[in-house]
Design an enzyme around this catalytic site. Structure first.
Site, PDB file in Angstrom:
ATOM      1  CD  GLU A 131      28.944  73.570 -82.032  1.00  0.00           C
ATOM      2  OE1 GLU A 131      27.735  73.465 -82.305  1.00  0.00           O
ATOM      3  OE2 GLU A 131      29.863  73.244 -82.811  1.00  0.00           O
ATOM      4  CE  LYS A 207      18.064  77.413 -79.802  1.00  0.00           C
ATOM      5  NZ  LYS A 207      17.196  76.470 -79.057  1.00  0.00           N
TER       6      LYS A 207
END
Lengths: 427, 427
Positions: A131, A207
């Protein structure tokens, strides 16, 4: 392992690592109440265990020998926070092979070695928590992977690099140019001494690879998609965007249409009415569009010691609670038939060039545009000075990237044009 | 129940129920790939199974007898979407007692019967999924309860009623008054024929009870906190807010400070720079502040057939994947020592009153304010007409609610004041 104490080993006692130690200092009892187990941060390994990090830690927990974690059969979860490719990859694979779950914030490593890490984890039936690798402390990957699991994801787009967003925000708010703001960001610690990674879009691209895998089930290598930084954006561009009721944001974009996946990173003009236009400074915001849910957005601090630690420790708690769950990240890959090339994209475009202010110049440009089926929606020339170069800004109607690039090539060849032509896609 | 097919029974084939059926029609294979099981929506029960809902369903799955679900030992998960207190509560408790997991969007029921439902579920070791009960399709309760589990939550505040937000947005954008916009909202289906529940804040209060339980571990009954609707907001208030660089939003607020919990629902002035100011129309947005993560916000569609169905089916998938997890909702209650009364709150306040335009009137008001330690930050009088009533707007410095209420009481007694005094807290 019901009711057994859970032991955690932390590799990397840098900024985020110190945040993790501090989170346990602050909230040990909240954490244990929630997972209904004793949780013990048993060992913290770093090459440097002398420097004071400003967080309280029992010196007996510190070690310079990574095997104190990797070879300790009592350690259930390994947190990797040293970053980079090696030795991080070696440590992660060793931990997995010993049956330890892994939590990491290492987007570079996951973006490059996704398949190896996930396949090894699958073979060893351990979980990987990541996460913290995208959006720092923002609940983002878990909502995408779990809360929205009943959806076919149609688009993911947003601001996922705080440094670039800080620079663009400050340029707009304080009329400072790129280099001034970059220097200020470096002084404040918002930008690295070598900022290339953030301002050229590589961090954002890494990302986006992770978001794309979770949203669309496809692992796309960075070489396969268009990545463009923010270094060419000037105050003039930002001013003209304002006149259009827009701002310029550095967006990561991943969308699917008829099985064709469109992945890209570039500066984008965003209407001020769009919520992303209000995501400012170092904050991140990510829109997710699902076929069932419609549009949702997650917003928050995309980096930083404590926010990132919140995600790391949250992942550890998740793993403790979810030991029995099937391990899946994202949907199967079957929805994607093809990954689109940037040339194929269609958008309205903002263009900026410096032209010689003399008769016939605009005609030459408009001929090129019209030849390529590019029609102009709005046009602005700053100042008039016969025989001098003046900046021109225009916004096109819908056009293909291929034609825009061809137009730029032709326009740049005109003798009456100075410098490169800049173009920015509109959201 | 590894690899066994999971059977789901749906009670309530209304709007959201039809959305759930449609979600399975659209994404059955995505859902099954994700949870690695066959998932079968086995039975759909409603009193009316004749009306065409516009979604495809095998008629053999329809029944008017709720026992076809509650008494079927093969059904693992019961989705309750009939709303209201009874017979919904009876159905839920019966399902739980038979060892069935329950998914519901019923905030009214959870807000009122939280303890009974959760205790019964705990005794029977089944899970209750209720993501859809607050914020519709927005991933909100799961991020709060799981992603942010390493945090002590410090504040939760946001816009969680789409109808009220739509009305306030339209009033501001189109200069229409409350009643005009309400009528338009009713015509569009954004507001009920009897809109009391939404515009007086009861729906918001019920959702806030659930958020407060998850964030702070405390179940607070609605009678225990201040709930104020939006019916007294006029165009003048909205215009004056604009002049202050603000907008008026209807906020649910729950914060903790030194063990004292402060829970309230009321119209609030929000600075336009705050992201909540950009949460418009029927959309919802909720800020969560954690001691580790800082500020995050979740945004999206807070209601509607498909968004809510996304959360309902997501909850079902969660339950299928998480059968073995410990069942906890929110932290233990130990952090809260006391629930604050609205009188104790401190804020800047916006006040509006209609005063007789004649000498000495303002002096009488300012004497009352100064007597009560309320100092004025900005002041505005609209028009002058000696001997007539004119509206006056002012914003105070920080003051206590108790003193503001006392001031209002005293000001309303002045003969030179017409109508009630309105006050709005600033964010």
């Amino acid at each position: 392992m019901a009711n057994k104490e859970v032991n955690i080993g932390l590799i990397g006692f840098g900024t985020i690592g110190s945040g993790v130690v501090e989170t346990f200092n602050l909230n040990q009892s909240i954490i244990e109440d929630k997972v209904k187990r004793k949780v013990n941060l048993k060992k913290v390994v770093d090459l440097d265990i002398e420097t004071d990090r400003g967080v309280k830690i029992d010196p007996e927990k510190l070690s310079t020998d990574v095997n104190d974690i990797l070879e300790d059969p009592d350690i259930d979860i390994v947190i990797e926070l040293i970053g980079g490719y090696q030795p991080a990859l070696k440590f992660i694979l060793t931990a997995i092979s010993k049956g330890k779950h892994v939590v990491t914030a290492n987007k570079a490593l996951l973006a490059k070695h996704w398949e190896e890490v996930m396949e090894t984890a699958g073979e060893n039936q351990v979980r990987i928590g990541f996460e913290a690798s995208v959006g720092g402390g923002i609940p983002l990957l878990k909502p995408l992977n779990e809360s929205l699991a009943a959806n076919k994801i149609e688009a993911i787009y947003g601001i996922i690099n705080g440094t670039a967003n800080y620079i663009l925000t400050k340029m707009a708010d304080e009329q400072q140019d790129f280099h001034e703001v970059l220097k200020e960001a470096q002084d404040k610690g918002y930008a690295e001494a070598d900022p290339t990674f953030d301002i050229e879009g590589h961090d954002t691209a890494q990302k986006l690879i992770i978001l794309t895998k979770l949203g669309f089930g496809v692992y796309v290598k960075q070489e396969k998609f268009h990545v463009e930084g923010i270094t060419r954006i000037t105050l003039d561009d930002i001013e003209y965007a304002k006149e259009l009721g827009c701002c310029i944001k550095h967006l990561a974009i991943s969308t699917i249409n008829d099985g064709e996946l469109d992945v890209r990173v570039h500066p984008t003009m965003v209407d001020n009415k769009h919520l992303l236009a209000s995501v400012n400074d170092v904050f991140n915001g990510v829109y997710i569009i699902g076929d069932v849910v419609g549009h949702v957005m997650m917003y928050g601090p995309g980096a930083g010691m404590m926010p990132t630690a919140s995600a790391v420790v949250g992942d550890c708690m998740d793993i403790i609670e979810e030991m029995g769950r099937p391990i899946t990240y994202g949907p199967p890959e079957t929805r994607v038939t093809r990954i689109k090339n940037i040339d194929e994209m269609e958008s309205k475009y903002y263009m900026r060039f410096a032209v010689m202010d003399k008769p016939g110049v605009l005609h030459a440009i408009s001929e090129i545009l019209s030849d390529l089926d590019i029609s102009v929606d709005s046009f602005n020339q700053k100042g008039h000075e016969e025989g001098k170069f003046v900046p021109i800004f225009l916004v096109t109607h819908q056009a293909t990237e291929k034609n825009i690039r061809e137009a730029v090539k032709r326009i740049e060849k005109l003798e009456t044009i100075k410098d490169e032509v800049l173009f920015i896609r509109l959201l």
